[in-house]
Motif scaffolding. Structure first.
Motif, short mmCIF file in Angstrom:
data_model
loop_
_atom_site.label_atom_id
_atom_site.label_comp_id
_atom_site.label_asym_id
_atom_site.label_seq_id
_atom_site.Cartn_x
_atom_site.Cartn_y
_atom_site.Cartn_z
N GLN A 1 -23.69 -5.99 -7.18
CA GLN A 1 -23.23 -7.09 -6.34
C GLN A 1 -21.72 -7.29 -6.44
O GLN A 1 -21.08 -7.75 -5.49
CB GLN A 1 -23.96 -8.37 -6.70
N VAL A 2 -21.16 -6.98 -7.61
CA VAL A 2 -19.71 -7.03 -7.76
C VAL A 2 -19.11 -5.79 -7.09
O VAL A 2 -19.57 -4.68 -7.32
CB VAL A 2 -19.29 -7.08 -9.23
N GLN A 3 -18.10 -6.01 -6.28
CA GLN A 3 -17.50 -4.92 -5.55
C GLN A 3 -16.00 -5.13 -5.42
O GLN A 3 -15.55 -6.26 -5.17
CB GLN A 3 -18.13 -4.79 -4.17
N GLY A 26 -18.24 -11.10 -5.61
CA GLY A 26 -19.41 -11.13 -6.47
C GLY A 26 -19.24 -11.82 -7.80
O GLY A 26 -20.21 -11.94 -8.56
N SER A 27 -18.04 -12.31 -8.12
CA SER A 27 -17.80 -12.97 -9.40
C SER A 27 -16.46 -13.67 -9.38
O SER A 27 -15.72 -13.61 -8.39
CB SER A 27 -17.86 -11.95 -10.54
N ILE A 28 -16.16 -14.34 -10.47
CA ILE A 28 -14.82 -14.84 -10.74
C ILE A 28 -14.20 -13.91 -11.76
O ILE A 28 -14.86 -13.52 -12.73
CB ILE A 28 -14.85 -16.29 -11.27
N PHE A 29 -12.95 -13.55 -11.56
CA PHE A 29 -12.32 -12.52 -12.37
C PHE A 29 -11.18 -13.09 -13.20
O PHE A 29 -10.35 -13.85 -12.71
CB PHE A 29 -11.82 -11.38 -11.47
N ARG A 96 -11.80 -7.65 -14.41
CA ARG A 96 -12.73 -8.03 -15.47
C ARG A 96 -13.36 -9.37 -15.10
O ARG A 96 -12.65 -10.32 -14.77
CB ARG A 96 -11.99 -8.14 -16.80
N THR A 97 -14.68 -9.46 -15.18
CA THR A 97 -15.36 -10.70 -14.82
C THR A 97 -15.11 -11.78 -15.86
O THR A 97 -15.01 -11.51 -17.06
CB THR A 97 -16.87 -10.49 -14.65
N TYR A 99 -17.12 -14.36 -16.72
CA TYR A 99 -18.26 -14.84 -17.48
C TYR A 99 -18.75 -13.89 -18.56
O TYR A 99 -19.10 -14.33 -19.66
CB TYR A 99 -19.41 -15.17 -16.51
N ASP A 100 -18.78 -12.60 -18.29
CA ASP A 100 -19.31 -11.65 -19.26
C ASP A 100 -18.37 -10.49 -19.58
O ASP A 100 -18.75 -9.56 -20.29
CB ASP A 100 -20.66 -11.09 -18.78
N SER A 101 -17.16 -10.52 -19.07
CA SER A 101 -16.11 -9.54 -19.36
C SER A 101 -16.47 -8.11 -18.96
O SER A 101 -15.97 -7.15 -19.55
CB SER A 101 -15.73 -9.58 -20.85
N ASN A 102 -17.33 -7.95 -17.98
CA ASN A 102 -17.61 -6.62 -17.46
C ASN A 102 -16.43 -6.13 -16.62
O ASN A 102 -15.76 -6.92 -15.95
CB ASN A 102 -18.88 -6.62 -16.62
N VAL A 103 -16.19 -4.84 -16.66
CA VAL A 103 -15.06 -4.24 -15.97
C VAL A 103 -15.54 -3.46 -14.75
O VAL A 103 -16.51 -2.70 -14.83
CB VAL A 103 -14.27 -3.31 -16.90
N TYR A 104 -14.84 -3.63 -13.64
CA TYR A 104 -15.18 -2.95 -12.40
C TYR A 104 -13.95 -2.28 -11.82
O TYR A 104 -12.81 -2.69 -12.07
CB TYR A 104 -15.76 -3.95 -11.39
N TRP A 105 -14.19 -1.24 -11.02
CA TRP A 105 -13.13 -0.43 -10.43
C TRP A 105 -13.30 -0.32 -8.93
O TRP A 105 -14.42 -0.26 -8.42
CB TRP A 105 -13.13 0.97 -11.03
N GLY A 106 -12.17 -0.26 -8.24
CA GLY A 106 -12.18 0.07 -6.83
C GLY A 106 -12.32 1.57 -6.64
O GLY A 106 -12.33 2.34 -7.61
N GLN A 107 -12.44 1.99 -5.39
CA GLN A 107 -12.66 3.40 -5.10
C GLN A 107 -11.38 4.23 -5.15
O GLN A 107 -11.45 5.47 -5.21
CB GLN A 107 -13.32 3.55 -3.72
N GLY A 108 -10.24 3.58 -5.14
CA GLY A 108 -8.96 4.27 -5.19
C GLY A 108 -8.34 4.42 -3.81
O GLY A 108 -9.03 4.60 -2.82
N THR A 109 -7.02 4.35 -3.77
CA THR A 109 -6.28 4.56 -2.53
C THR A 109 -5.08 5.46 -2.83
O THR A 109 -4.36 5.27 -3.81
CB THR A 109 -5.84 3.21 -1.92
N GLN A 110 -4.89 6.46 -1.99
CA GLN A 110 -3.87 7.48 -2.24
C GLN A 110 -2.49 7.00 -1.81
O GLN A 110 -2.30 6.52 -0.69
CB GLN A 110 -4.21 8.77 -1.47
N VAL A 111 -1.53 7.13 -2.71
CA VAL A 111 -0.12 6.86 -2.43
C VAL A 111 0.65 8.16 -2.59
O VAL A 111 0.62 8.77 -3.66
CB VAL A 111 0.46 5.79 -3.36
N THR A 112 1.33 8.58 -1.54
CA THR A 112 2.12 9.80 -1.58
C THR A 112 3.55 9.48 -1.17
O THR A 112 3.78 8.92 -0.10
CB THR A 112 1.55 10.87 -0.63
N VAL A 113 4.49 9.83 -2.03
CA VAL A 113 5.91 9.57 -1.78
C VAL A 113 6.62 10.91 -1.64
O VAL A 113 6.65 11.71 -2.59
CB VAL A 113 6.55 8.76 -2.91
N SER A 114 7.20 11.16 -0.49
CA SER A 114 7.88 12.41 -0.23
C SER A 114 9.36 12.33 -0.61
O SER A 114 9.95 11.25 -0.60
CB SER A 114 7.75 12.80 1.25
N SER A 115 9.95 13.48 -0.91
CA SER A 115 11.35 13.54 -1.29
C SER A 115 12.26 13.38 -0.08
O SER A 115 11.88 13.69 1.05
CB SER A 115 11.65 14.86 -1.99
#
Length: 115
Positions: A1-3, A26-29, A96-97, A99-115
């Protein structure tokens, strides 16, 4: 439920800016933050922020990146200015939530910096 859904990555030229967003539900963080993983390297801390807006930054991004959060929306942001090619990585939202300090992660987003 946490996302966590992170977004805002893209391709920019050196010296440019991007703003990443992470919408949590899904929670308070308690602590929210951003990590990144470059090719061939381990995932590393970029910045964290508490619910009371206390912040912590990696030395490599101090003065260039700013982390912030909107507690009402459960959203954390990362404003990235003066981007360098060395900042190229997949950026992951982390939370981190309260109430119970569970850790959650996002799916990731790509950052590309060109020269």
């Amino acid at each position: 439920q946490v996302q966590l859904v992170d977004s805002g990555g893209g391709l920019v030229q050196a010296g440019g800016s991007l703003r990443l967003s992470c919408a949590a539900s899904g929670s308070i963080f308690s602590i929210m933050g951003w990590y990144r993983q470059a090719p061939g390297k381990q995932r590393e801390l970029v910045a964290t922020i508490t619910r009371s807006s206390s912040t912590n930054y990696a030395d490599s991004v101090k003065g260039r990146f700013t982390i912030s959060r909107d507690n009402a929306k459960n959203t954390v942001y990362l404003q990235m200015n003066s981007l360098k090619p060395e900042d190229t990585a997949i950026y992951y939202c982390n939370a981190r939530t309260h109430y119970d300090s569970n850790v959650y992660w996002g799916q990731g987003t790509q950052v590309t910096v060109s020269s």
